[in-house]
Design an enzyme around this catalytic site. Structure first.
Site, PDB file in Angstrom:
ATOM      1  N   HIS A   1       0.818  -1.208   0.000  1.00 18.86           N
ATOM      2  CA  HIS A   1       0.000   0.000   0.000  1.00 18.86           C
ATOM      3  C   HIS A   1       0.858   1.266   0.000  1.00 18.86           C
ATOM      4  O   HIS A   1       2.027   1.264   0.393  1.00 18.86           O
ATOM      5  CB  HIS A   1      -0.946   0.013   1.203  1.00 18.86           C
ATOM      6  CG  HIS A   1      -0.246   0.058   2.534  1.00 18.86           C
ATOM      7  ND1 HIS A   1       0.328   1.205   3.040  1.00 18.86           N
ATOM      8  CD2 HIS A   1      -0.032  -0.901   3.466  1.00 18.86           C
ATOM      9  CE1 HIS A   1       0.861   0.958   4.209  1.00 18.86           C
ATOM     10  NE2 HIS A   1       0.670  -0.315   4.499  1.00 18.86           N
TER      11      HIS A   1
ATOM     12  N   GLU B   1      -2.140  -6.851   7.660  1.00 17.65           N
ATOM     13  CA  GLU B   1      -0.817  -6.698   8.268  1.00 17.65           C
ATOM     14  C   GLU B   1      -0.734  -7.559   9.522  1.00 17.65           C
ATOM     15  O   GLU B   1      -1.758  -7.992  10.065  1.00 17.65           O
ATOM     16  CB  GLU B   1      -0.602  -5.210   8.607  1.00 17.65           C
ATOM     17  CG  GLU B   1       0.667  -4.869   9.378  1.00 17.65           C
ATOM     18  CD  GLU B   1       1.945  -5.211   8.643  1.00 17.65           C
ATOM     19  OE1 GLU B   1       2.215  -6.426   8.454  1.00 17.65           O
ATOM     20  OE2 GLU B   1       2.698  -4.285   8.287  1.00 17.65           O
TER      21      GLU B   1
END
Length: 204
Positions: free
Chosen positions: A9, A101
């Site tokens: 990202h 994550e």
């Protein structure tokens, strides 16, 4: 030949502030959002058949901005009021927590430099980059590997085998776990693997 593209990202607000983010749902920074156009240029000419990402907003915002800059998102002017979420043209998007994550536990929200001063650089590097050592109350990379890789093999690998080009937009450690699997990186050597924000890795 079909391709798999991994994209970490774009810069989040806590990346900018040098804080451990983990499962905390932090949006992109202005600089991160502004970088989408340059990152998208690297994908011009690449036919995206399917996108996989996680529910974390920094990943979803990255997907939206990249697809918008590739001309894959169009505004729906037929609805009244206009849709809050833009329609994506012919690109299925799968959102799953398996690609989140790692959970950084008690470190989430803390400044990384201050944590290094408190615990020492060597210990913090083990928490952040080693395979089996987890931060206090959080996940090790091995824990992340054990949710990312089965998901990849069950869904994404099958898409690739039937000829689809796949883009995965995810966070640092979910991608590190997947790269470890794809490149057969040893438990010891994975400590040296870094994937910068907004960077791409391509596999045939």
């Amino acid at each position: 030949m079909k391709k798999l593209i991994l994209l970490r990202h774009l810069e989040s607000q806590w990346n900018k502030e040098n804080r451990f983010t983990g499962w905390t749902d932090v949006p992109l920074s202005k600089e991160g959002a502004d970088s989408a156009k340059e990152v998208a240029k690297k994908l011009f000419g690449f036919k995206i058949d399917k996108v996989y990402t996680s529910p974390l907003i920094r990943n979803k915002e990255t997907v939206s901005l990249i697809l918008e800059n590739l001309g894959k998102i169009k505004e729906d002017k037929s609805s009244s009021p206009p849709l809050a979420v833009p329609r994506v043209k012919d690109v299925p998007i799968v959102i799953d927590k398996a690609l989140d994550e790692r959970n950084y536990g008690k470190l989430q929200g803390l400044n990384k430099d201050k944590v290094k001063i408190h615990y020492g650089q060597a210990q913090v590097k083990l928490w952040r980059r080693s395979y089996k050592v987890a931060p206090p109350g959080g996940e090790s990379l091995k824990d992340v590997y054990n949710r990312v890789v089965p998901f990849y093999r069950k869904y994404i690998e099958k898409d690739l085998k039937v000829g689809k080009n796949v883009l995965i937009v995810a966070s640092h450690n979910s991608l590190r776990a997947l790269v470890k699997y794809l490149e057969k990186i040893s438990d010891e050597d994975v400590i040296n693997l870094e994937i910068p924000v907004g960077s791409l890795k391509e596999y045939n």
